[in-house]
Scaffold this active site. Structure first.
Site, PDB file in Angstrom:
ATOM      1  N   LYS A  94      37.560  16.274  70.284  1.00 28.85           N
ATOM      2  CA  LYS A  94      36.575  17.094  69.946  1.00 28.85           C
ATOM      3  C   LYS A  94      35.146  16.318  69.901  1.00 28.85           C
ATOM      4  O   LYS A  94      35.449  15.681  68.393  1.00 28.85           O
ATOM      5  CB  LYS A  94      36.940  17.963  68.814  1.00 28.85           C
ATOM      6  CG  LYS A  94      35.451  19.108  68.713  1.00 28.85           C
ATOM      7  CD  LYS A  94      35.504  19.287  67.020  1.00 28.85           C
ATOM      8  CE  LYS A  94      34.027  19.811  66.666  1.00 28.85           C
ATOM      9  NZ  LYS A  94      32.941  18.820  67.211  1.00 28.85           N
ATOM     10  N   GLU A 124      38.495   7.194  59.494  1.00 23.17           N
ATOM     11  CA  GLU A 124      37.254   6.148  59.166  1.00 23.17           C
ATOM     12  C   GLU A 124      36.095   6.683  58.749  1.00 23.17           C
ATOM     13  O   GLU A 124      35.469   7.377  59.650  1.00 23.17           O
ATOM     14  CB  GLU A 124      37.338   5.212  60.421  1.00 23.17           C
ATOM     15  CG  GLU A 124      36.703   4.204  60.373  1.00 23.17           C
ATOM     16  CD  GLU A 124      35.340   4.127  60.835  1.00 23.17           C
ATOM     17  OE1 GLU A 124      34.368   4.013  59.907  1.00 23.17           O
ATOM     18  OE2 GLU A 124      34.895   4.449  61.785  1.00 23.17           O
ATOM     19  N   CYS A 136      28.686   3.261  60.522  1.00 18.88           N
ATOM     20  CA  CYS A 136      29.689   3.284  59.389  1.00 18.88           C
ATOM     21  C   CYS A 136      29.836   1.968  58.964  1.00 18.88           C
ATOM     22  O   CYS A 136      29.889   1.450  57.929  1.00 18.88           O
ATOM     23  CB  CYS A 136      30.885   4.062  59.439  1.00 18.88           C
ATOM     24  SG  CYS A 136      31.030   5.830  59.841  1.00 18.88           S
ATOM     25  N   GLU A 174      25.478   6.413  51.210  1.00 17.36           N
ATOM     26  CA  GLU A 174      25.567   5.621  52.404  1.00 17.36           C
ATOM     27  C   GLU A 174      24.027   6.038  52.958  1.00 17.36           C
ATOM     28  O   GLU A 174      23.638   6.974  52.779  1.00 17.36           O
ATOM     29  CB  GLU A 174      26.627   6.112  53.206  1.00 17.36           C
ATOM     30  CG  GLU A 174      26.748   5.570  54.819  1.00 17.36           C
ATOM     31  CD  GLU A 174      27.767   5.953  55.518  1.00 17.36           C
ATOM     32  OE1 GLU A 174      28.077   5.089  56.526  1.00 17.36           O
ATOM     33  OE2 GLU A 174      27.924   7.233  55.263  1.00 17.36           O
TER      34      GLU A 174
END
Length: 483
Positions: free
Chosen positions: A174, A249, A283, A385
């Site tokens: 997906k 992750e 990331c 983040e």
């Protein structure tokens, strides 16, 4: 481009007949559409993958490896078209898109080659119950879900699909609802390479609609997800009670430590790539830089000079030298979030050294790359983040202080240190709380090494031979009756 989902070798529309428009973030123009999948589409895809599993699991591993090798060759052959499609939906410059396609092909080829190199175990056993020995065998799991984000949709697809197929599993993938087009084209190439119908399926749609259905489906035994931490926690809340195998992750806030003996020129060049590649939407990337006070001024001046060369714009158009092209932020809301984080960093003591404007474009979600010196420890640039081209930099007096501040984050994905002192290298490797530490190199996920984080950056490993282990169930076999 009007695309369809791939289920059981057939290109299908959604059961609802609804579609999602795919928008180019540089131009805000619609570049395609895909089916807006529903729960019924997920159920069909999983049932199809389940039905295809026994035959694929029984396929000779050399044949599975051959199919993956053919897929890698086709990806290389169609690299130009794949890169153009990726740029149109994701926004990154063509050169960066080509790099991602190359990385995808390399990863698929790596698992094609690794699939036939797996070795087993033989264990002598006590003879209490009679002469016996043990073996450890590997059995594929079944249907695996591969859920990928928008920032590196092809590379992150490959890190999931390639080891899963090499190990004899079937997959329902997906992609992010904003970047499905290149993924569907890669799936077409896998089918052309000889992946049997039903072994690799792709469903498209919004995560809120079909993500939970895929993760929670009782016939999906393994889930690999790359994305934000909050979504990872939600996936765990669904997968945990069903005792599914999960790899997550998630987000990161990678520290970089630049020591007094560092090659500052090389460090600047690496940090530039590590922070501003893909408009900082990674990331894994250089997100907090701690610089020894002896070389801070040199580092900061070089960094600002190089950041000033970036020119945000349409990724299909090369910037004129010496300017460097930077693509847009992927969505308007993400760009607005970055502006808010940047403003908070300045409001809480940071000095804006360069950047931060929206580049004066009438269309597109652009942001000029920014550097902020010494924002406060309570600023959003440190506590959250930062998923874009905004980089805070700090001075440090000694390595103890640098490592303490490097670890002062809920995240633990990557990290790096720039030094030629083996004692500093040893300390960074042992003391920085992260899944990876690079020494005198950019933050790059090698296919050959396990990749993954700790703390709020998730758990489990992709890449490397370790990824193959995570797509099989280990089974102990005791052979007795040998007397």
């Amino acid at each position: 481009m009007e695309a369809a989902m791939l289920i059981g070798g057939e290109w299908r529309q959604a059961a609802s007949s609804q579609e999602i428009e795919v928008v180019n973030p540089a131009t805000e123009e619609v570049v395609g559409s895909v089916p807006s999948g529903e729960v019924a589409d997920v159920e069909l895809a999983v049932a199809t993958a389940k039905a295809a599993f026994p035959a694929w699991a029984a396929t000779d591993v050399e044949q599975r490896a051959h199919v993956l090798s053919q897929a890698a060759a086709l990806i290389d052959e169609h690299a130009k078209e794949l890169a153009a499609l990726l740029t149109s939906e994701q926004g990154k410059p063509i050169a960066e898109a080509r790099g991602e396609v190359t990385h995808l092909a390399h990863g698929v080829r790596y698992y094609a080659e690794a699939a036939t190199k797996v070795r087993g175990a033989h264990q002598e056993l006590p003879s209490t119950l009679g002469p016996a020995y043990g073996m450890v065998i590997r059995r594929p799991m079944g249907v695996c879900a591969a859920i990928t984000p928008y920032n590196f949709p092809l590379t992150l697809l490959g890190t999931k699909v390639a080891p899963a197929l090499a190990s004899g599993n079937t997959v329902v993938a997906k992609p992010a609802s904003t970047t499905p087009l290149a993924t569907l084209e890669v799936a077409r190439l896998f089918a052309e390479a000889g992946v049997p119908d039903g072994v690799l399926n792709v469903v498209t749609g919004r995560g809120a609609t079909i993500g939970d259905a895929l993760v929670g489906h009782p016939d999906v035994r393994r889930i690999a997800f790359t994305g934000e931490t909050a979504t990872g926690r939600h996936i765990m809340s669904i997968a945990g009670p069903a005792l599914k195998r999960v790899t997550l992750e998630l987000g990161g806030s990678d520290p970089v430590i630049i020591c007094a003996d560092a090659d500052v020129d090389a460090a600047v060049k690496a940090v530039i790539i590590g922070r501003y590649w893909n408009a900082g939407q990674a990331c894994l990337g250089c997100k907090r830089v701690f610089v020894a006070e002896q070389v801070y001024d040199n580092f900061a001046s070089q960094l600002v000079e190089r950041v000033g060369r970036y020119e945000p714009g349409d990724g299909t158009v090369k910037a004129e030298k010496p300017r460097l092209r930077m693509g847009p932020i992927h969505t308007r809301s993400a760009r607005d979030e970055l502006v808010a984080q940047l403003e908070d960093g300045v409001a809480k003591g940071g000095e804006l050294l360069i950047g931060g404007g929206t580049a004066g474009h009438d269309k597109g979600w652009f942001l000029e790359p920014a550097v902020v010196a010494e924002p406060g420890a309570d600023s959003r640039l440190l506590t959250e983040e930062v998923f874009g081209p905004v980089l805070p930099i700090f001075r440090f007096a000694d390595l103890d202080d640098a490592i303490r501040r490097a670890n002062d984050t809920p995240y633990g994905l990557g990290s790096s240190i720039w030094t030629h002192d083996v004692r500093n290298v040893h300390r960074a490797a042992q003391e920085i709380d992260a899944g990876m530490t690079w020494v005198n190199q950019i933050h790059y996920g090698y296919d050959e090494l396990p990749f993954g984080g700790i703390k709020d950056s998730g758990f489990g490993k992709e890449h490397g031979p370790e990824a193959l282990d995570s797509y099989v169930e280990l089974k102990s076999v005791v052979v007795g009756g040998l007397g």
